[in-house]
Design a protein around this motif. Structure first.
Motif, PDB file in Angstrom:
ATOM      1  N   UNK A   5       0.810  -1.222   0.000  1.00 31.37           N
ATOM      2  CA  UNK A   5       0.000   0.000   0.000  1.00 31.37           C
ATOM      3  C   UNK A   5       0.842   1.270   0.000  1.00 31.37           C
ATOM      4  N   UNK A   6       2.159   1.134  -0.019  1.00 27.19           N
ATOM      5  CA  UNK A   6       3.041   2.298  -0.096  1.00 27.19           C
ATOM      6  C   UNK A   6       3.107   3.127   1.180  1.00 27.19           C
ATOM      7  N   UNK A   7       3.080   2.481   2.342  1.00 30.38           N
ATOM      8  CA  UNK A   7       3.101   3.190   3.633  1.00 30.38           C
ATOM      9  C   UNK A   7       4.489   3.208   4.262  1.00 30.38           C
ATOM     10  N   UNK A   8       5.540   3.000   3.497  1.00 31.18           N
ATOM     11  CA  UNK A   8       6.887   2.958   4.063  1.00 31.18           C
ATOM     12  C   UNK A   8       7.277   4.263   4.738  1.00 31.18           C
ATOM     13  N   UNK A  13       2.282   4.721  10.703  1.00 33.64           N
ATOM     14  CA  UNK A  13       2.630   3.312  10.555  1.00 33.64           C
ATOM     15  C   UNK A  13       3.997   3.040  11.193  1.00 33.64           C
ATOM     16  N   UNK A  14       4.949   3.922  10.947  1.00 33.13           N
ATOM     17  CA  UNK A  14       6.282   3.757  11.537  1.00 33.13           C
ATOM     18  C   UNK A  14       6.229   3.847  13.058  1.00 33.13           C
ATOM     19  N   UNK A  15       5.395   4.750  13.583  1.00 33.30           N
ATOM     20  CA  UNK A  15       5.240   4.897  15.033  1.00 33.30           C
ATOM     21  C   UNK A  15       4.655   3.619  15.639  1.00 33.30           C
ATOM     22  N   UNK A  16       3.658   3.024  14.996  1.00 36.94           N
ATOM     23  CA  UNK A  16       3.065   1.777  15.486  1.00 36.94           C
ATOM     24  C   UNK A  16       4.069   0.631  15.422  1.00 36.94           C
TER      25      UNK A  16
END
Length: 159
Positions: A5-8, A13-16
């Motif tokens: 999904x392109x969430x890199x 997302x990184x925090x989770x």
């Protein structure tokens, strides 16, 4: 899924993902683990495996030392010079074939005790031989009985 999904580069997302270590406790909250968490169980298992590995390594080291000492002893027995120190050279040469140098030292002391004995008189009475033996070590004369039937010996000194 993140790449799909392109969430890199998504901060949420990184925090989770950084909070991932606390996920297991939330997931296992309703599971009974006798007060242990999954990471504690893994540490206990790892410590147990580590101690087993140390035990095996120590046993291997001890076995290696034992084999080395046996090889050194065998080499000394085969290639070492024999120094005859007792008065019974034939007996001493015979013992060299069967014993290592460490055991041979103990056997030599026994041979030297025999050399210290001098038979003064021998008397045959039926199946018994009575010997009068002088001991150089104690400067004393002892009576020794040798029973031919049983091949046993008895001495006054009880040695």
């Amino acid at each position: 899924m993140i790449k799909k999904y392109g969430w890199e580069k998504n901060d949420m997302v990184l925090n989770e993902y950084e909070k991932r270590k606390s996920w297991t406790s939330a997931y296992l909250r309703d599971k009974f683990c006798v007060g242990f968490r999954t990471t504690l169980r893994c540490k206990a298992i790892n410590n147990f495996i580590k101690s087993l590995l140390e035990l095996v390594q120590n046993l291997e080291h001890a076995l290696r030392d034992y084999r080395h000492n046996e090889l050194v002893s065998q080499f000394k027995m085969v290639y070492g010079k024999l120094i005859l120190t007792t008065g019974l050279e034939a007996l001493e040469l015979c013992t060299v074939k069967f014993y290592t140098s460490e055991v041979l030292g103990k056997v030599k002391t026994k041979i030297q005790r025999v050399v210290a004995l001098d038979i003064i008189n021998e008397e045959n009475i039926s199946t018994t031989v009575v010997l009068k033996v002088e001991c150089d070590m104690r400067q004393h004369i002892y009576n020794v009985l040798y029973y031919r039937n049983t091949k046993n010996m008895k001495c006054e000194c009880s040695l």
